[in-house]
Design a protein around this motif. Structure first.
Motif, short mmCIF file in Angstrom:
data_model
loop_
_atom_site.label_atom_id
_atom_site.label_comp_id
_atom_site.label_asym_id
_atom_site.label_seq_id
_atom_site.Cartn_x
_atom_site.Cartn_y
_atom_site.Cartn_z
N ILE A 184 0.84 -1.20 0.00
CA ILE A 184 0.00 0.00 0.00
C ILE A 184 0.87 1.25 0.00
CG2 ILE A 184 -1.67 1.35 1.31
CD1 ILE A 184 -2.81 -1.12 -0.12
N MET A 185 0.65 2.10 -1.02
CA MET A 185 1.36 3.37 -1.16
C MET A 185 0.34 4.49 -0.96
SD MET A 185 4.36 2.17 -2.14
CE MET A 185 5.26 3.48 -2.98
N PRO A 186 0.48 5.33 0.06
CA PRO A 186 -0.49 6.41 0.28
C PRO A 186 -0.64 7.28 -0.97
CG PRO A 186 0.94 6.19 2.17
CD PRO A 186 1.51 5.30 1.10
N PHE A 194 9.02 8.18 2.38
CA PHE A 194 9.02 6.99 3.21
C PHE A 194 8.45 5.76 2.48
CE2 PHE A 194 8.81 10.57 6.19
CZ PHE A 194 9.87 10.27 7.01
N SER A 195 7.40 5.96 1.69
CA SER A 195 6.73 4.81 1.08
C SER A 195 7.55 4.17 -0.03
CB SER A 195 5.36 5.23 0.54
OG SER A 195 5.47 6.20 -0.49
N ALA A 196 8.25 4.97 -0.85
CA ALA A 196 9.03 4.39 -1.94
C ALA A 196 10.16 3.50 -1.44
CB ALA A 196 9.58 5.51 -2.84
N PRO A 197 10.95 3.92 -0.43
CA PRO A 197 11.98 3.01 0.10
C PRO A 197 11.39 1.75 0.74
CG PRO A 197 12.45 5.27 0.75
CD PRO A 197 11.07 5.26 0.16
N PRO A 215 2.61 -2.76 -6.20
CA PRO A 215 2.29 -1.51 -5.49
C PRO A 215 0.84 -1.11 -5.74
CG PRO A 215 3.63 -1.06 -7.43
CD PRO A 215 3.54 -2.55 -7.31
N LEU A 216 0.17 -0.64 -4.69
CA LEU A 216 -1.24 -0.27 -4.78
C LEU A 216 -1.46 1.09 -4.12
CD1 LEU A 216 -2.70 -3.69 -3.59
CD2 LEU A 216 -2.74 -2.85 -5.94
#
Length: 328
Positions: A184-186, A194-197, A215-216
């Motif tokens: 889950i990617m905000p 933070f989400s990509a790493p 990725p969603l």
């Protein structure tokens, strides 16, 4: 307006003693009863030291500037920042949060430098570059520190490698036999730091295993979660790692409402190890993050301010541990 002379008369001490006590000077030995008497007199009169005048006398301020993060801080990060501010205040620093939304790089650094802080703690990546570090130092900042996933030339680096969080989650899900993992990617802007790493970390854990990682995007919104849950069977996923516990709880509730079994059909894992995750049914598996104590970091800032001539230091702050519970 009360003055230090008024405080000195009421406490029966010299103005120098008032200055030593209220500025927390440690070089001069003053008894605790005297310190208490001075503080009580200052409180009775409503006297507050003049920060600007003190800065002029000392040649620098006691201000630590903390630009506000460009993304909403979660409960864990907010607790860490609050603890750091409290510890800095105990060391006689004034912590000022600066609203820097819409500014980055040299523009942000110049805005911060106008306040003449003695130290700057810049969060995240992309908010400060080498030229900005130089601008701050030339304006009198004795300590420039960055808190994020990457180093910035000339600044002390407090690294928080988010890839470890994703790798930890991915390894746990894979060890349970899961082979199709959604991440889950905000959908809200600014979380990519933070989400990509974390996505990279899951992919690194899955490399060579034959597992797929998908990725969603998900907005922190019930309707968006319901729409994702409705098409979940078509995605063919048997596990999901959410950006943090809050997104994990949002999606898990939507999946359950749509008839997806947790963990039978899909294992769900979050990050941050929030208390509320333990109160859910099934209890939420998560990644526990080891954050440094605010006291230790405040002492590091104080050490650099007192001795600013050393080479930039690098400190790795973030530790990650999987916490398996019922949802996986």
């Amino acid at each position: 307006m009360p003055t230090s002379a008024d405080v000195a008369r009421l406490a029966g001490v010299s103005r120098a003693t008032v200055s030593y006590v209220l500025n927390n000077t440690t070089a001069v030995r003053i008894s605790e009863p005297t310190r208490r008497r001075v503080r009580e007199a200052a409180e009775e009169l409503g006297y507050v030291p003049h920060a600007a005048a003190r800065s002029l006398r000392a040649g620098h301020s006691r201000m630590v500037l903390m630009p506000t993060p460009h993304i909403p801080a979660g409960p864990l990060y907010s607790h860490f920042l609050n603890e750091l501010q409290w510890a800095l205040r105990r060391l006689d620093y004034t912590v000022v949060q600066h609203g820097s939304v819409g500014m980055s790089g040299d523009e942000a650094a110049r805005a911060w430098a106008e306040l003449r802080p003695v130290a700057v703690l810049a969060p995240g990546a992309g908010t400060l570059g080498p030229r900005g570090v130089n601008v701050l130092k030339r304006s009198g900042a004795k300590a420039v520190l960055t808190l994020g996933p990457e180093r910035v030339e000339g600044a002390h680096a407090l690294l928080m490698d988010q890839r470890e969080v994703g790798h930890c989650a991915g390894a746990h899900l894979l060890s349970g036999g899961r082979r199709s993992i959604g991440v889950i990617m905000p959908a809200e802007a600014g979380f990519e730091t933070f989400s990509a790493p974390r996505l990279e970390g899951v992919r690194a854990a899955a490399e060579g295993t034959g597992a797929r990682v998908v990725p969603l995007g998900l907005a922190y919104d019930e309707q968006d979660a319901a729409e994702l849950a409705a098409r979940w069977p078509d995605l063919g996923l048997d596990a999901v790692f959410a950006y943090n516990d809050e997104y994990a709880m949002l999606l898990m509730r939507a999946l359950q409402d749509a008839g997806t079994g947790i963990p039978g059909d899909t294992a769900v894992m979050g990050a941050d190890d929030l208390l509320i995750g333990r109160l859910l049914r099934p209890r939420l598996s998560t990644v526990h993050l080891e954050m440094p104590s605010g006291q230790l970091l405040a002492e590091f800032v104080d050490r650099v301010v007192r001795d600013p001539g050393g080479a930039p230091e690098v400190h790795h702050l973030l530790g990650s541990t999987a916490v398996p519970r019922d949802s996986t």
